[in-house]
Design a protein around this motif. Structure first.
Motif, PDB file in Angstrom:
ATOM      1  N   MET A 175       0.917  -1.007   0.137  1.00  0.00           N
ATOM      2  CA  MET A 175       0.119   0.133  -0.029  1.00  0.00           C
ATOM      3  C   MET A 175       0.837   1.370   0.050  1.00  0.00           C
ATOM      4  O   MET A 175       0.288   2.053  -0.472  1.00  0.00           O
ATOM      5  CB  MET A 175      -1.126   0.190   1.087  1.00  0.00           C
ATOM      6  CG  MET A 175      -2.012  -0.924   1.094  1.00  0.00           C
ATOM      7  SD  MET A 175      -3.059  -0.890  -0.273  1.00  0.00           S
ATOM      8  CE  MET A 175      -3.472   0.739  -0.437  1.00  0.00           C
ATOM      9  N   ASP A 176       1.916   1.171   0.811  1.00  0.00           N
ATOM     10  CA  ASP A 176       2.991   2.274   0.605  1.00  0.00           C
ATOM     11  C   ASP A 176       3.496   2.501  -0.599  1.00  0.00           C
ATOM     12  O   ASP A 176       3.788   3.794  -1.165  1.00  0.00           O
ATOM     13  CB  ASP A 176       4.288   2.189   1.660  1.00  0.00           C
ATOM     14  CG  ASP A 176       3.682   2.375   3.115  1.00  0.00           C
ATOM     15  OD1 ASP A 176       2.661   3.221   3.350  1.00  0.00           O
ATOM     16  OD2 ASP A 176       4.179   1.644   3.935  1.00  0.00           O
ATOM     17  N   ILE A 177       3.762   1.238  -1.440  1.00  0.00           N
ATOM     18  CA  ILE A 177       4.252   1.563  -2.841  1.00  0.00           C
ATOM     19  C   ILE A 177       3.271   2.140  -3.825  1.00  0.00           C
ATOM     20  O   ILE A 177       3.450   3.199  -4.654  1.00  0.00           O
ATOM     21  CB  ILE A 177       4.596   0.052  -3.321  1.00  0.00           C
ATOM     22  CG1 ILE A 177       5.859  -0.453  -2.514  1.00  0.00           C
ATOM     23  CG2 ILE A 177       5.237   0.300  -4.858  1.00  0.00           C
ATOM     24  CD1 ILE A 177       6.302  -1.719  -2.874  1.00  0.00           C
ATOM     25  N   LEU A 178       1.969   1.875  -3.571  1.00  0.00           N
ATOM     26  CA  LEU A 178       0.669   2.238  -4.529  1.00  0.00           C
ATOM     27  C   LEU A 178       0.864   3.889  -3.933  1.00  0.00           C
ATOM     28  O   LEU A 178       0.402   4.671  -4.829  1.00  0.00           O
ATOM     29  CB  LEU A 178      -0.438   1.496  -4.126  1.00  0.00           C
ATOM     30  CG  LEU A 178      -1.593   2.040  -4.790  1.00  0.00           C
ATOM     31  CD1 LEU A 178      -1.423   1.701  -6.439  1.00  0.00           C
ATOM     32  CD2 LEU A 178      -2.904   1.349  -4.512  1.00  0.00           C
ATOM     33  N   ALA A 179       0.785   4.325  -2.728  1.00  0.00           N
ATOM     34  CA  ALA A 179       0.614   5.581  -2.272  1.00  0.00           C
ATOM     35  C   ALA A 179       1.673   6.399  -3.085  1.00  0.00           C
ATOM     36  O   ALA A 179       1.648   7.637  -3.548  1.00  0.00           O
ATOM     37  CB  ALA A 179       0.608   5.653  -0.873  1.00  0.00           C
ATOM     38  N   LEU A 180       3.046   5.994  -2.894  1.00  0.00           N
ATOM     39  CA  LEU A 180       4.145   6.657  -3.431  1.00  0.00           C
ATOM     40  C   LEU A 180       4.090   6.831  -4.895  1.00  0.00           C
ATOM     41  O   LEU A 180       4.176   7.912  -5.538  1.00  0.00           O
ATOM     42  CB  LEU A 180       5.565   5.755  -3.230  1.00  0.00           C
ATOM     43  CG  LEU A 180       6.713   6.327  -3.825  1.00  0.00           C
ATOM     44  CD1 LEU A 180       7.090   7.717  -3.034  1.00  0.00           C
ATOM     45  CD2 LEU A 180       8.015   5.564  -3.750  1.00  0.00           C
ATOM     46  N   SER A 181       3.590   5.566  -5.641  1.00  0.00           N
ATOM     47  CA  SER A 181       3.342   5.580  -7.220  1.00  0.00           C
ATOM     48  C   SER A 181       2.295   6.774  -7.620  1.00  0.00           C
ATOM     49  O   SER A 181       2.578   7.463  -8.385  1.00  0.00           O
ATOM     50  CB  SER A 181       3.058   3.905  -7.610  1.00  0.00           C
ATOM     51  OG  SER A 181       3.886   3.352  -7.004  1.00  0.00           O
TER      52      SER A 181
END
Length: 583
Positions: A175-181
């Protein structure tokens, strides 16, 4: 002769054999009486190897025992005769009248035909799909959804109280990777240019979410953008791609503060909403959407790890906390808390399963992708370490589905964005074909999904073939034009031809199929049954006239096909497939 509308002939014959066994067996032994359907009609309607089982207790020839068992069988209004075959098999033949009058029960029970109470209302939880809400569901998730939803329907038909649950992984790194992306794509819309990380989420849906944020908030979230972009352009050679991505996430959290929480929650809400809608359109609904984050917020993760510590199943090494999963059959011990104090995915999974047990389900079924096979031992080990009953947990593995179009394999990858989504599959072949094709094979077997076949309107397409049988029957009954409910009382003694008797036996088999599908957690058994029933009906249809002048023959044949229509509709409904009235 009056035949009970609720009679299960297989159960009835098993009871007869049990009574016969009690007459010839001097002691009470635990005997498992099994009845099978012979492949050849002249071998009876059911066959039993009971005599072979009893030979080890009676120390006699199985044929001699079979003779004694047949002689000890009580009288039955349904059993025509019993014969010995081979080395002692007992072949049982139902009376034709019992088969004929079975139709009445089918028509009277209607959409409850095939249901039973073997589950006795026990609480059972089925957790399935549970895909990370980091992008649209793909065709692999679709198979798990179709399997889990069908299994839940089947368990309800077997008398269980079922809770359908989706475990939302809303607290992890993905979820952090999606938020950053999404935030980085948002920065592009704000006029910044930079190399986008290859291991971030690449799909168009990420850019779409970034556009929504930009349209709503303009350039509000560009805090410290220059410093982060500098990080992007100056990748440290000592960091691998994942380490670099983690560093960017840490910088984004630090610089954005509460705004990062907004972006994280926004992308979670968007993707979870899309997932929920996609599944609802697919005919898959859940009673509970369980948040992983809630396990942390409630202190459940901390409590679960403390309980394991009290059981002396944890140890410290290199600053991390490890679970001794090798004590419970796992190939190696597993970290539950990292050196930095953060809990692992495994720690929250332990807490989640503790929560399941504390909700007092009699059975817990996890539907996992086949790639999670190695995860089974550690989860069961944690349950055992918590002094809970690991036998209450069942793991149903689902192999991925591989799509083929024009004879060529269709590739997919969730991170790169090059994948076929479940929504795209449904739009191409339709919900019915997707649901039926997904459960055509045993869940742990490889599935090749032929898109061209699924779209074809031919007898080679199994779902079309089954639905066409239902529509054909409906067409005949519509031409007849009378009230179908009256067919439950007609005289069916004229149904004596071999095709008619075979169809009657097929209907008699349906309740057993439902029970077996529940017991074996096997929706594909119903799909197979429906294909076979449709095949026998189509052959009967092509060789038989229904709206004949002789009233008794007409009504009996209409009662037969009305019962077949009911069985087809009931089976399709369990699989989440519609039963069309015309095609």
């Amino acid at each position: 002769m009056t035949v009970s509308t609720q009679c299960n002939y297989k159960i009835h014959l098993s009871q007869l054999l049990l009574l016969a066994t009690q007459k010839i067996l001097p002691q009470n032994y635990e005997i498992n009486i099994e009845l099978a359907r012979p492949k050849q009609a002249n071998h009876g309607d059911y066959s039993s190897n009971l005599a072979m089982q009893l030979s080890r207790y009676l120390h006699k020839n199985p044929r001699e025992i079979a003779t004694a068992l047949i002689g000890a069988l009580p009288d039955s209004p349904y059993l025509e005769k019993a014969e010995i075959a081979g080395n002692g098999f007992i072949n049982l033949f139902l009376k034709i009248s019992a088969k004929q009058q079975f139709l009445s029960g089918v028509l009277l029970q209607g959409d409850k035909f095939g249901h039973n109470n073997s589950g006795k209302g026990e609480k059972i939880q089925i957790e399935f799909v549970s895909a990370n809400p980091t992008g649209p569901l793909h065709v692999g998730h679709g198979r798990g959804a179709a399997y889990g939803a069908s299994l839940a329907n089947i368990m309800v038909a077997n008398g269980y109280s079922v809770t359908r649950e989706y475990y939302v992984n809303d607290a992890g790194r993905q979820m952090d990777i999606l938020a950053l992306s999404t935030w980085l794509r948002y920065l592009e819309l704000c006029g910044y240019t930079f190399p986008f990380p290859e291991n971030a989420y690449q799909g168009k849906y990420v850019a779409d979410m970034a556009k929504l944020i930009h349209e709503a908030h303009d350039n509000r979230y560009i805090h410290q953008a220059n410093s982060i972009l500098q990080e992007l352009t100056q990748i440290e050679t000592r960091l691998d791609a994942d380490e670099h991505l983690d560093k960017l996430i840490a910088i984004a959290k630090q610089t954005l503060g509460e705004d990062y929480v907004y972006i994280h929650n926004f992308v979670l809400t968007e993707q979870l909403g899309d997932c929920r809608n996609d599944l609802m359109e697919f005919g898959v609904e859940f009673d509970t959407w369980f948040s992983e984050q809630s396990l942390f917020d409630s202190g459940m993760v901390t409590r679960a790890i403390q309980l394991l510590d009290e059981k002396h199943t944890l140890y410290k090494q290199d600053g991390a906390t490890w679970f001794r999963s090798t004590y419970f059959g796992d190939e190696k011990d597993r970290v539950v808390q990292r050196e930095n104090g953060q809990y692992t995915y495994f720690a929250s999974d332990i807490a989640y399963h503790l929560n399941k047990f504390e909700r007092h389900f009699a059975h817990i079924i996890n539907v996992w992708g086949a790639d999670h096979h190695g995860y089974i031992a550690r989860v069961r080990g944690a349950i055992e370490a918590l002094t809970l009953d690991p036998d209450k947990l069942e793991i149903a593995l689902v192999q991925f589905a591989v799509l083929y179009r024009n004879g060529k394999k269709v590739s997919m990858s969730t991170r790169s964005g090059e994948f076929v989504s479940l929504r795209e599959l449904r739009q191409e072949v339709g919900n019915d074909a997707a649901r039926f094709f997904y459960v055509l094979r045993k869940s742990d077997q490889h599935l090749d999904f032929d898109l061209d076949l699924a779209k074809s309107q031919s007898t080679d397409n199994p779902v079309y073939y089954v639905q066409y049988a239902h529509a054909r029957i409906n067409s005949v009954l519509t031409q007849w034009g009378e009230n179908e409910t009256t067919l439950s009382t007609v005289d069916t003694d004229v149904l004596t031809s071999q095709p008619e008797l075979m169809l009657l036996q097929k209907l008699i088999d349906y309740p057993d199929i439902i029970e077996a599908a529940g017991r074996e957690r096997a929706p594909h058994l119903i799909a197979f049954y429906l294909k076979e029933l449709a095949s026998e009906f189509h052959s009967y249809y092509n060789s038989t006239r229904f709206l004949v002048l002789e009233e008794s023959v007409k009504l009996a044949r209409l009662a037969l096909i009305a019962a077949i229509k009911q069985a087809l509709a009931n089976g399709l409904k369990l699989l989440g497939v519609t039963a069309p009235s015309k095609m």
